[in-house]
Scaffold this motif. Structure first.
Motif, PDB file in Angstrom:
ATOM      1  N   ILE B 294       0.859  -1.192   0.000  1.00 20.06           N
ATOM      2  CA  ILE B 294       0.000   0.000   0.000  1.00 20.06           C
ATOM      3  C   ILE B 294       0.883   1.226   0.000  1.00 20.06           C
ATOM      4  O   ILE B 294       2.108   1.135   0.164  1.00 20.06           O
ATOM      5  CB  ILE B 294      -0.932   0.032   1.241  1.00 20.06           C
ATOM      6  N   SER B 295       0.239   2.382  -0.169  1.00 17.35           N
ATOM      7  CA  SER B 295       0.993   3.629  -0.135  1.00 17.35           C
ATOM      8  C   SER B 295       0.312   4.615   0.801  1.00 17.35           C
ATOM      9  O   SER B 295      -0.925   4.714   0.836  1.00 17.35           O
ATOM     10  CB  SER B 295       1.077   4.220  -1.543  1.00 17.35           C
ATOM     11  N   LEU B 296       1.111   5.290   1.580  1.00 17.13           N
ATOM     12  CA  LEU B 296       0.630   6.376   2.434  1.00 17.13           C
ATOM     13  C   LEU B 296       1.390   7.622   1.982  1.00 17.13           C
ATOM     14  O   LEU B 296       2.338   8.051   2.630  1.00 17.13           O
ATOM     15  CB  LEU B 296       0.897   6.067   3.906  1.00 17.13           C
ATOM     16  N   PRO B 297       0.977   8.190   0.829  1.00 23.09           N
ATOM     17  CA  PRO B 297       1.800   9.206   0.173  1.00 23.09           C
ATOM     18  C   PRO B 297       2.087  10.437   1.037  1.00 23.09           C
ATOM     19  O   PRO B 297       3.129  11.061   0.895  1.00 23.09           O
ATOM     20  CB  PRO B 297       0.993   9.574  -1.069  1.00 23.09           C
ATOM     21  N   ASN B 298       1.174  10.766   1.939  1.00 19.21           N
ATOM     22  CA  ASN B 298       1.386  11.983   2.740  1.00 19.21           C
ATOM     23  C   ASN B 298       2.097  11.727   4.053  1.00 19.21           C
ATOM     24  O   ASN B 298       2.341  12.660   4.814  1.00 19.21           O
ATOM     25  CB  ASN B 298       0.042  12.670   3.003  1.00 19.21           C
ATOM     26  N   SER B 299       2.430  10.455   4.318  1.00 13.55           N
ATOM     27  CA  SER B 299       3.012  10.159   5.630  1.00 13.55           C
ATOM     28  C   SER B 299       4.369  10.834   5.803  1.00 13.55           C
ATOM     29  O   SER B 299       4.770  11.125   6.921  1.00 13.55           O
ATOM     30  CB  SER B 299       3.127   8.647   5.828  1.00 13.55           C
ATOM     31  N   LYS B 300       5.040  11.140   4.700  1.00 15.07           N
ATOM     32  CA  LYS B 300       6.344  11.810   4.825  1.00 15.07           C
ATOM     33  C   LYS B 300       6.194  13.211   5.426  1.00 15.07           C
ATOM     34  O   LYS B 300       7.155  13.777   5.938  1.00 15.07           O
ATOM     35  CB  LYS B 300       7.037  11.890   3.456  1.00 15.07           C
ATOM     36  N   LEU B 301       4.967  13.743   5.361  1.00 11.35           N
ATOM     37  CA  LEU B 301       4.732  15.079   5.936  1.00 11.35           C
ATOM     38  C   LEU B 301       4.365  15.007   7.415  1.00 11.35           C
ATOM     39  O   LEU B 301       4.151  16.035   8.055  1.00 11.35           O
ATOM     40  CB  LEU B 301       3.613  15.778   5.165  1.00 11.35           C
ATOM     41  N   SER B 302       4.262  13.796   7.942  1.00 10.99           N
ATOM     42  CA  SER B 302       3.722  13.698   9.300  1.00 10.99           C
ATOM     43  C   SER B 302       4.646  14.317  10.351  1.00 10.99           C
ATOM     44  O   SER B 302       4.158  14.924  11.306  1.00 10.99           O
ATOM     45  CB  SER B 302       3.368  12.248   9.642  1.00 10.99           C
ATOM     46  N   VAL B 303       5.943  14.192  10.196  1.00 10.46           N
ATOM     47  CA  VAL B 303       6.835  14.802  11.195  1.00 10.46           C
ATOM     48  C   VAL B 303       6.707  16.334  11.208  1.00 10.46           C
ATOM     49  O   VAL B 303       6.446  16.926  12.255  1.00 10.46           O
ATOM     50  CB  VAL B 303       8.297  14.322  11.029  1.00 10.46           C
ATOM     51  N   PRO B 304       6.845  17.016  10.053  1.00 12.41           N
ATOM     52  CA  PRO B 304       6.643  18.474  10.093  1.00 12.41           C
ATOM     53  C   PRO B 304       5.245  18.893  10.551  1.00 12.41           C
ATOM     54  O   PRO B 304       5.112  19.879  11.309  1.00 12.41           O
ATOM     55  CB  PRO B 304       6.896  18.930   8.653  1.00 12.41           C
ATOM     56  N   LEU B 381      -5.348  15.012   5.190  1.00 15.20           N
ATOM     57  CA  LEU B 381      -4.868  14.206   4.051  1.00 15.20           C
ATOM     58  C   LEU B 381      -4.198  12.927   4.541  1.00 15.20           C
ATOM     59  O   LEU B 381      -4.373  11.852   3.960  1.00 15.20           O
ATOM     60  CB  LEU B 381      -3.876  15.018   3.214  1.00 15.20           C
ATOM     61  N   ILE B 382      -3.440  13.071   5.623  1.00 13.05           N
ATOM     62  CA  ILE B 382      -2.751  11.900   6.183  1.00 13.05           C
ATOM     63  C   ILE B 382      -3.785  10.874   6.653  1.00 13.05           C
ATOM     64  O   ILE B 382      -3.655   9.676   6.393  1.00 13.05           O
ATOM     65  CB  ILE B 382      -1.817  12.336   7.338  1.00 13.05           C
ATOM     66  N   ALA B 383      -4.829  11.351   7.320  1.00 17.62           N
ATOM     67  CA  ALA B 383      -5.887  10.443   7.783  1.00 17.62           C
ATOM     68  C   ALA B 383      -6.582   9.783   6.589  1.00 17.62           C
ATOM     69  O   ALA B 383      -6.902   8.592   6.618  1.00 17.62           O
ATOM     70  CB  ALA B 383      -6.903  11.205   8.631  1.00 17.62           C
ATOM     71  N   GLN B 384      -6.768  10.557   5.532  1.00 20.52           N
ATOM     72  CA  GLN B 384      -7.431  10.027   4.329  1.00 20.52           C
ATOM     73  C   GLN B 384      -6.603   8.899   3.695  1.00 20.52           C
ATOM     74  O   GLN B 384      -7.160   7.915   3.217  1.00 20.52           O
ATOM     75  CB  GLN B 384      -7.668  11.171   3.323  1.00 20.52           C
ATOM     76  N   ASP B 385      -5.279   9.066   3.716  1.00 16.39           N
ATOM     77  CA  ASP B 385      -4.389   8.013   3.204  1.00 16.39           C
ATOM     78  C   ASP B 385      -4.693   6.671   3.867  1.00 16.39           C
ATOM     79  O   ASP B 385      -4.754   5.637   3.206  1.00 16.39           O
ATOM     80  CB  ASP B 385      -2.916   8.346   3.511  1.00 16.39           C
ATOM     81  N   PHE B 386      -4.871   6.715   5.179  1.00  9.50           N
ATOM     82  CA  PHE B 386      -5.141   5.469   5.913  1.00  9.50           C
ATOM     83  C   PHE B 386      -6.510   4.912   5.532  1.00  9.50           C
ATOM     84  O   PHE B 386      -6.673   3.708   5.351  1.00  9.50           O
ATOM     85  CB  PHE B 386      -5.071   5.712   7.428  1.00  9.50           C
ATOM     86  N   THR B 387      -7.499   5.819   5.445  1.00  6.96           N
ATOM     87  CA  THR B 387      -8.845   5.366   5.070  1.00  6.96           C
ATOM     88  C   THR B 387      -8.794   4.634   3.728  1.00  6.96           C
ATOM     89  O   THR B 387      -9.398   3.572   3.559  1.00  6.96           O
ATOM     90  CB  THR B 387      -9.792   6.576   4.995  1.00  6.96           C
TER      91      THR B 387
END
Lengths: 503, 484
Positions: B294-304, B381-387
């Protein structure tokens, strides 16, 4: 060129819930310091706010009463600043999404200058939002230290913001009074200004007619209508004076000193806080369902404006009378209870009593009732320092008395005696009339006999009268009244005297 | 006894094979012996713990015992416990004795569990190594020169070193899972709103969530049964029917679809951790699971995003520590502003101050839209990735932390390096999802590796099932550090 005054108000009305807006601690006024400060009020580590539904219902009630849009979705935000009586270091308030949106309030303005006539005006309400009060800093109680009392911290407030629609101190005071009456009328605030339950911040600016809005200064925390008027008057003169002398107005927060009658700056815009508002993550957004809205709407009483209109249209009362009677809900309810007492037949109730003689009758009763309430009753309450709810006379008692005036059992003068007795000793009108012997003589035979005796005993004066000395009529009335011990029905006596004297 | 499951301990207690007083004393003795080196506990109070143990023994005799009655539990020092010093790892609260019980403490008290003491933590839960604690760093029991992870490092250390039967933690960006991984234990952060935050000292309210830390998934389920439940004192507490988190433990994993986020296996993951996780995935396949990428494309933004939102909330949450009503007040000051400044300057440590500064900045007039509001948008967006991902899989698996435990002092000067230690865990908090970490092997220098399991909302029972089945097939979770 004329100066124009622009005024807007922010009013903090303390909502009449028994517990605080975000905790179960009591909101009762006057307790020993910090005895009503629970863990949430003190902001102990780890505590969380839980919204008091009663506060929300009261906010909705207000919104409905001013015809405002009630937001189906509003948000609590944190207003961050440090102050010792603000225990969390932030105040929970509402910022960009308040619960009550745009509304309006119709006010009755009585101009302060002698000749101007009273008029009606609509003041727009920008918004009203829920927030919590801070505690109190006690600067005088401890030498070299400041005491903190957190009893008030967390008390629910509704901040009501108006548009800058008012252009005189009279209008500002009229608006504040109308708002004060309304919040009490709908039962959301006790309106006690001495205890700080209703506090006004007044934004004042001046401009030349037609010019853009001037810079405003905000007079904080006015807790009496008298001070409000004095503060605005002073501030307006100060601003005009400053501008006319070539000065500039700096935006500032100012305080009014009632002892000197002057205003002075508390802080200027330069040291204004950056409150760093953001949605409070401890509270869910406030969602108001249509069902909840209807539930609150069902508890809303008939509003003052509606009653005013009913009083003028149904009872043909003057605008002045209608206004005075609707100054408070207690007064209006009292009025209607008295009226019901005077017209016991169900057909003459306001809802069905339309047209013809009956309406005339009811409007006569209404007028009489209004006169007594606005006159004697209000004056007596004032004299004794009582509220309408503490009136020692019941509507039934007063109605019974007015009924006896209407059916000529007693005269107006006699009624005042009855009223005084009722006020101080109680009892119903008939018993007092009986005990004091105040019943009018309306028996025409008795009055005729009395008049005959007087005419016989004063033949010379009768001759003078008949030869054109009309002024003597009063002399005969006086004698007759004295002979009847003041009980003769005045109208009847006049009629009989006139007939007999004219020969 | 030290390696018994909570279930076994409970049975032993109910069967009178051991009393709660004996068990509590056993742990108190171990704490007295080992804690001076490990520094897992900030506060213990033997008298209070033993009094609770005696009450538990009475309950055990009276036949009213519950699953956890008499079992000694370590409580993270972020939970207010009536009569207990509650420091949150800070000088600010060094002498603060809580006058009330947090919901979590209350739940354990009514279950008859024994409060064994308050565990060390990063100051106000801000840290990933436990080095920001005012009460000194906690040592990793597998290597006393290494960090235990953070912020629930004291609890993780106490469980790994058998200084308690189980412990509680809190997780704002990985504070349960990362120390669990680094100390070789199991830890679960439930769905946001499952465990009441009442009485848990707030760091970032929209992310904070309490959860259990223990030696096995089975123990976690038992602990979560006690901790979870609606609480009207927390407006974000979820009103749901009480559930038994152990109900699915023994279900086979046949047909389980496991999602592997490709972003979690990219650059930045150390090879030893990667290898252990790969081995675990192979084990899951053996257990009947299928694997989907799977892909969580926005997860790279989670730290910032996290380092905007969490400090923003923290800057406001920590305003109450002003020296006025409780907590630290500077001894000398000239006026009110000076009292605030000195009390907070002296009472807070460097990392806490750094985050207050960041948070204050991002909420300031003129910056709010660019930082706070923007971060909130990305959070969605990050939450949507998981959904989207959970349309393809039942659970998501990956590494908990990019590396095994690093050395004490290694990342002290570089906050960003430290922040990246939570790169796989933070997105879960931002989405409000449940996540857990279980031991899945050892990396370089024989340090434990954690496997992260992420579930959909309210999928805790499902995740615990996946973890338990894995633990039935492997023995990583029963390994003990040398000398323990």
């Amino acid at each position: 060129m004329q100066w124009e005054i622009v005024i807007g108000l922010e009013v903090h009305a303390q909502l009449s819930t028994s517990s605080k807006i975000f905790s179960g601690a009591s909101t009762a006024f006057g307790a020993e310091p910090n005895t009503q400060a629970d863990a949430v009020s003190i902001a102990l580590p780890g505590v969380l706010p839980v919204l008091n539904k009663g506060a929300v219902e009261r906010a909705i009630k207000f919104g409905l009463a001013v015809g405002a849009h009630i937001a189906p979705h509003s948000v609590f935000a944190r207003k961050n600043y440090f102050y010792p009586d603000l225990p969390k270091g932030y105040q929970i308030s509402q910022f960009d999404l308040p619960v009550v949106g745009q509304g309006a309030l119709t006010i009755q303005v009585e101009p302060l200058s002698g000749n101007a006539k009273p008029y009606e005006k609509v003041v727009r309400i920008t918004r009203a939002h829920l927030e919590e009060d801070a505690g109190k800093s006690l600067h005088g109680d401890f030498h070299g230290m400041t005491g903190i009392d957190l009893n008030r911290a967390g008390t629910p407030l509704l901040e009501i913001v108006s548009e800058p629609d008012m252009c005189s101190a009279a209008e500002a005071v009229a608006y504040a009074k109308a708002l004060h009456s309304l919040v009490r009328w709908i039962g959301i605030c006790d309106g006690n200004m001495q205890e700080g339950s209703f506090r006004c911040d007044v934004n004042v600016s001046v401009r030349k007619t037609g010019a853009p809005l001037g810079t405003r200064r905000e007079i904080k925390n006015l807790n009496s209508f008298k001070f409000m008027q004095q503060a605005i008057d002073y501030e307006v003169q100060w601003q005009i004076g400053t501008l006319e002398n070539g000065g500039k107005i700096q935006q500032a927060t100012i305080l009014f000193n009632p002892d000197t009658g002057t205003t002075h700056a508390m802080r200027s815009k330069e040291d204004a806080h950056d409150y760093r508002y953001f949605p409070d993550p401890d509270l869910l957004p406030l969602d108001i369902t249509p069902a909840m809205l209807e539930q609150v709407r069902a508890t809303l009483p008939e509003l003052p404006q509606a009653r005013r209109e009913r009083y003028t249209s149904e009872y043909a009362l003057s605008a002045y009378d209608a206004n005075s009677l609707t100054a408070s809900r207690e007064m209006a309810d009292f009025f209607e209870a008295v009226l019901a007492e005077m017209s016991p037949s169900p057909q003459s109730s306001p809802a069905s009593g339309r047209g013809g003689e009956r309406e005339n009758q009811s409007s006569t009763s209404a007028k009489m009732c209004a006169n007594w309430l606005i006159g004697e009753v209000s004056a007596q309450l004032n004299r004794d320092g009582l509220e309408m709810t503490q009136c020692p006379i019941t509507p039934q008692q007063l109605g019974g008395m007015l009924q006896r005036i209407a059916d000529s059992t007693i005269s107006n003068a006699g009624a005042k005696d009855v009223f005084r007795a009722m006020w101080s000793e109680g009892g119903d009108a008939d018993a007092i009339i009986e005990a004091k012997g105040l019943k009018q003589v309306s028996d025409s035979g008795a009055i005729e006999a009395l008049v005959d005796e007087i005419i016989a005993a004063n033949a010379d004066k009768v001759t003078e009268y008949r030869s054109g000395k009309d002024k003597l009529f009063g002399f005969f009335v006086g004698l007759a009244m004295k002979a009847s011990k003041g009980k003769a029905n005045p109208a009847q006596l006049n009629e009989i005297l006139k007939r007999k004297l004219s020969g | 006894m030290l390696n018994s499951s909570l279930q076994q301990l409970g049975s032993a207690l109910r069967a009178k094979k051991i009393s709660s007083v004996e068990l509590t004393q056993l742990y108190l003795d171990r704490i007295a012996a080992l804690n001076p080196a490990l520094n897992a506990y900030i506060t213990t109070h033997a008298e209070t713990s033993l009094a609770q143990a005696r009450a538990a023994d009475a309950r055990l005799s009276g036949g009213t015992a519950q699953a956890l009655t008499g079992i000694p539990i370590a409580q993270k020092d972020i939970f207010c416990a009536k009569g207990w010093r509650t420091t949150c790892g800070s000088k600010m609260l060094e002498n603060f004795v809580a006058p009330y019980d947090a919901h979590v403490i209350g739940q354990f008290n009514s279950a008859g569990a024994v409060n064994l003491g308050k565990t060390n933590m990063d100051e106000f839960a801000m840290g990933s190594s436990n080095e920001t604690s005012y009460f000194g760093a906690v040592k990793n029991p597998w290597d006393q020169n290494a960090v235990p992870g953070g912020s629930s490092g004291g609890s993780a250390c106490a469980v790994a070193a058998r200084l308690c039967a189980a412990a509680t933690g809190t997780d704002t960006g990985g504070s349960i899972r990362q120390p669990a991984a680094l100390c070789g234990i199991s830890g679960l952060k439930p769905t946001y709103g499952t465990v009441s935050r009442y009485g848990m000292i707030a760091f970032a309210s929209s992310l904070d969530q309490a959860g259990p830390m223990a030696r096995s998934a089975e123990d976690l389920a038992l602990l979560l049964n006690t901790m979870a439940g609606f609480d009207e004192r927390d407006s974000t507490s979820l009103q749901r029917d009480k559930e038994d988190y152990a109900r699915d433990l023994s279900k086979p994993l046949t047909g389980l679809r496991i999602g592997l986020p490709k972003e979690f296996f990219a650059e930045g993951l150390s090879s030893d951790v990667g290898k252990a996780v790969e081995t675990a995935i192979a084990e899951y396949k053996k257990l009947g699971a299928s694997i989907v990428e799977i892909s969580l494309p926005n997860s790279k933004l989670s730290v910032p995003v996290y380092y905007v939102l969490a400090p923003a909330e923290a800057s406001s949450n920590l305003s109450r520590f002003d020296g006025v009503r409780y907590g630290y007040r500077a001894p000398d000051y000239t006026d009110l502003a000076d009292m605030y400044e000195k009390s907070r300057a002296q009472g807070f440590g460097a990392e806490v101050k750094r985050r207050i500064m960041i948070g204050t900045y991002v909420l300031s007039h003129g910056y709010y839209d660019a930082y706070y509001l923007q971060a909130q948008k990305i959070r969605r967006l990050i939450a949507q990735d998981f959904t989207d991902a959970f349309k393809q899989c039942d659970i998501i698996i990956g590494p908990t932390s990019p590396s095994t435990a690093f050395k004490l002092g290694e990342k002290g000067d570089d906050p960003v390096q430290m922040y990246l230690s939570d790169i796989y865990t933070i997105a879960v908090n931002l989405a409000g999802l449940p996540g857990m970490s279980i031991p899945c092997g050892f990396g370089a220098a024989n340090m434990p590796v954690g496997l992260q399991i992420i579930g959909n909302y309210f999928a805790e029972a499902h995740m615990l099932n996946a973890a338990h089945q894995y633990q039935l097939a492997t023995d990583w979770h029963v390994r003990t550090p040398n000398g323990i």
